[in-house]
Design a protein around this motif. Structure first.
Motif, short mmCIF file in Angstrom:
data_model
loop_
_atom_site.label_atom_id
_atom_site.label_comp_id
_atom_site.label_asym_id
_atom_site.label_seq_id
_atom_site.Cartn_x
_atom_site.Cartn_y
_atom_site.Cartn_z
N TYR A 1 -12.19 72.41 -42.15
CA TYR A 1 -12.44 72.86 -40.78
C TYR A 1 -12.97 71.30 -40.21
CZ TYR A 1 -11.96 77.86 -41.15
OH TYR A 1 -11.35 78.99 -41.64
N VAL A 2 -12.42 71.15 -38.82
CA VAL A 2 -13.33 69.98 -38.21
C VAL A 2 -13.62 70.54 -36.47
CG1 VAL A 2 -11.26 69.01 -37.45
CG2 VAL A 2 -13.09 67.78 -37.38
N GLU A 3 -14.63 70.21 -36.05
CA GLU A 3 -14.99 70.50 -34.79
C GLU A 3 -15.17 69.38 -33.82
OE1 GLU A 3 -18.99 72.43 -32.26
OE2 GLU A 3 -18.16 73.58 -34.16
N LEU A 4 -14.31 69.20 -32.75
CA LEU A 4 -14.19 68.11 -31.79
C LEU A 4 -14.99 68.30 -30.74
CD1 LEU A 4 -10.18 67.77 -31.74
CD2 LEU A 4 -11.76 66.81 -33.42
N PRO A 5 -15.81 67.17 -30.69
CA PRO A 5 -17.27 67.37 -29.66
C PRO A 5 -16.65 67.73 -28.09
CG PRO A 5 -16.41 64.94 -30.21
CD PRO A 5 -15.83 65.89 -31.08
N GLN A 6 -15.36 67.48 -27.85
CA GLN A 6 -14.93 67.70 -26.45
C GLN A 6 -14.63 69.13 -26.19
OE1 GLN A 6 -13.35 65.95 -28.70
NE2 GLN A 6 -11.04 65.57 -28.28
N TYR A 7 -14.50 70.01 -27.28
CA TYR A 7 -14.18 71.37 -27.32
C TYR A 7 -15.18 72.17 -27.77
CZ TYR A 7 -9.56 69.29 -26.27
OH TYR A 7 -8.54 68.60 -25.95
N ALA A 8 -16.46 71.70 -28.17
CA ALA A 8 -17.44 72.52 -28.95
C ALA A 8 -18.07 73.51 -27.72
CB ALA A 8 -18.79 71.37 -29.19
N SER A 9 -17.74 73.24 -26.41
CA SER A 9 -18.31 74.37 -25.44
C SER A 9 -17.08 74.13 -24.28
CB SER A 9 -19.54 74.07 -24.91
OG SER A 9 -19.67 72.75 -24.59
N SER A 10 -17.00 75.36 -23.33
CA SER A 10 -16.52 75.54 -22.22
C SER A 10 -16.75 74.42 -21.07
CB SER A 10 -16.35 76.51 -21.82
OG SER A 10 -15.47 76.83 -20.65
N GLN A 11 -15.88 73.89 -20.35
CA GLN A 11 -16.16 73.16 -19.15
C GLN A 11 -17.02 73.69 -17.93
OE1 GLN A 11 -12.50 70.33 -18.15
NE2 GLN A 11 -11.77 72.19 -19.80
N ASN A 12 -16.74 75.18 -18.28
CA ASN A 12 -17.55 76.02 -17.09
C ASN A 12 -19.04 76.29 -17.75
OD1 ASN A 12 -15.63 76.04 -15.14
ND2 ASN A 12 -14.64 77.77 -15.78
N ALA A 13 -19.96 75.65 -17.33
CA ALA A 13 -21.33 75.96 -17.78
C ALA A 13 -22.03 77.32 -17.86
CB ALA A 13 -22.45 74.84 -16.92
N LEU A 14 -21.35 78.02 -16.66
CA LEU A 14 -21.76 79.57 -16.57
C LEU A 14 -20.96 80.25 -17.67
CD1 LEU A 14 -23.36 81.75 -14.80
CD2 LEU A 14 -21.45 81.88 -13.40
N PHE A 15 -19.92 79.91 -17.99
CA PHE A 15 -19.18 80.68 -19.07
C PHE A 15 -20.09 80.45 -20.63
CE2 PHE A 15 -15.40 80.77 -22.15
CZ PHE A 15 -15.25 82.08 -21.94
N ASN A 16 -20.61 79.35 -20.60
CA ASN A 16 -21.17 79.17 -22.00
C ASN A 16 -22.48 79.95 -22.03
OD1 ASN A 16 -19.44 77.10 -22.89
ND2 ASN A 16 -20.30 75.55 -21.55
N THR A 17 -23.25 80.20 -20.97
CA THR A 17 -24.38 80.83 -21.08
C THR A 17 -24.28 82.33 -20.56
OG1 THR A 17 -25.05 79.90 -18.75
CG2 THR A 17 -25.60 78.73 -20.85
N ASP A 18 -23.14 82.78 -20.25
CA ASP A 18 -23.04 84.12 -19.68
C ASP A 18 -23.62 85.23 -20.32
OD1 ASP A 18 -22.09 85.62 -17.48
OD2 ASP A 18 -20.08 85.98 -18.55
N THR A 19 -24.02 86.09 -19.46
CA THR A 19 -24.76 87.33 -20.03
C THR A 19 -24.32 88.54 -19.39
OG1 THR A 19 -26.61 87.57 -18.66
CG2 THR A 19 -26.97 86.31 -20.65
N ASN A 20 -24.52 89.79 -19.88
CA ASN A 20 -24.03 90.99 -19.27
C ASN A 20 -24.99 91.24 -18.39
OD1 ASN A 20 -26.08 92.28 -20.52
ND2 ASN A 20 -24.89 93.75 -21.81
N GLU A 21 -24.85 92.50 -17.43
CA GLU A 21 -25.54 92.97 -16.38
C GLU A 21 -27.23 93.16 -16.71
OE1 GLU A 21 -24.54 92.72 -12.88
OE2 GLU A 21 -23.10 91.69 -14.43
N SER A 22 -27.37 93.49 -17.87
CA SER A 22 -28.75 93.66 -18.44
C SER A 22 -29.39 92.44 -19.21
CB SER A 22 -28.58 94.75 -19.72
OG SER A 22 -28.07 95.87 -19.06
N GLY A 23 -28.53 91.22 -18.99
CA GLY A 23 -29.23 90.09 -19.26
C GLY A 23 -29.08 89.84 -20.93
#
Length: 271
Positions: free
Chosen positions: A93-115
């Motif tokens: 496997y190889v992980e490319l740095p430009q795809y390590a996380s989404s471009q949408n910051a809120l998507f990377n840290t999203d939670t459910n309604e209970s946090g």
């Protein structure tokens, strides 16, 4: 003992006994990354200039990685790891740095309604079986997840068409699927569009009495699905790793008068 199966990089350390270990040697970062979508097409133009075209083979990703000149301590973890793979015999496997996380910051840290942060980018699942050749997949989240705008507020109405969702994958992100019915499906796909009910109003209802399903999204992907994906399979958008091989067992480097190692890497997706 399980040997490391991910190319060493600044976040992946390889110990001297070959396994991943926090006290191991850090792999060097990439100086450059080139990603190529490799798919053969056949094109014929008739005398009337009409075009007849079709895909003559499946698609794969080719990855070229360039490194800055390295010291011996930086070079050895990568070079010995690659020699251990024996060219095309052992994929890794190889992980490319430009795809390590989404471009949408809120998507990377999203939670459910209970946090609860466990309800984030790795909890999307297919709502039904998706056939090989499909160019989109319909995904859903748990019942207490909702689309949110840039301010983090819930989107609950189709009336405000300017209320754009920000806790969804972004165009240009990559994804892969974890399918318990097919553990060999390791293909990586790129997101081409993301459709939500509140924006396009074409996603199906839940079938459980609700008029709409605000938890569903339709994600366009390229290339088309290489294999059928079972219902309930996990769609992963964060920390996606490409499953690759070295197309040749020949590995060479150059050592300059400054005692620094110069090295480049060519990889091909393993399917």
């Amino acid at each position: 003992m399980a040997f490391l199966t991910v190319l060493p990089d600044p976040s992946t350390k390889r110990s001297y006994w070959g396994a991943e270990d926090a006290s191991g040697d850090v792999g060097p970062g990439f100086a450059s990354v080139k990603l190529t979508s490799d798919q053969n097409m056949m094109l014929t133009r008739t005398n009337s200039q009409r075009v007849i075209s079709r895909a003559s083979a499946g698609q794969k990703w080719n990855i070229d990685i360039g490194y800055h000149p390295m010291t011996r301590a930086e070079f050895n973890p990568v070079y010995t790891f690659l020699l251990q793979q024996r060219g095309p015999l052992n994929p890794f496997y190889v992980e490319l740095p430009q795809y390590a996380s989404s471009q949408n910051a809120l998507f990377n840290t999203d939670t459910n309604e209970s946090g609860d942060a466990t309800y984030n980018t790795n909890t999307f699942a297919t709502t039904g079986a998706e056939s090989a050749g499909s160019t989109s997949v319909v995904l859903t989240q748990p019942t207490d997840w909702k689309l949110k705008n840039s301010a983090g507020a819930d989107i609950t109405s189709t009336a405000n068409t300017n209320d754009e969702p920000f806790n969804i994958p972004a165009v240009g992100d990559v994804c892969s699927f974890t399918d318990t019915s097919n553990s060999n499906h390791k293909k990586v796909y790129m997101v081409t569009y993301v459709e939500t009910y509140f924006k396009y109003n074409t996603l199906p209802s839940t079938g459980n009495g609700e008029a709409v399903d605000s938890r569903r999204i339709r994600v366009g992907i390229t290339p088309p699905l290489a294999k059928t994906v079972s219902s309930g399979s996990t769609a992963k958008f964060k920390g996606v790793q490409f499953y690759v091989i070295l197309p040749t067992a020949v590995r060479e480097y150059s050592l300059g008068t400054d005692n620094l190692y110069k090295f480049n890497l060519k990889l091909e997706e393993y399917l």
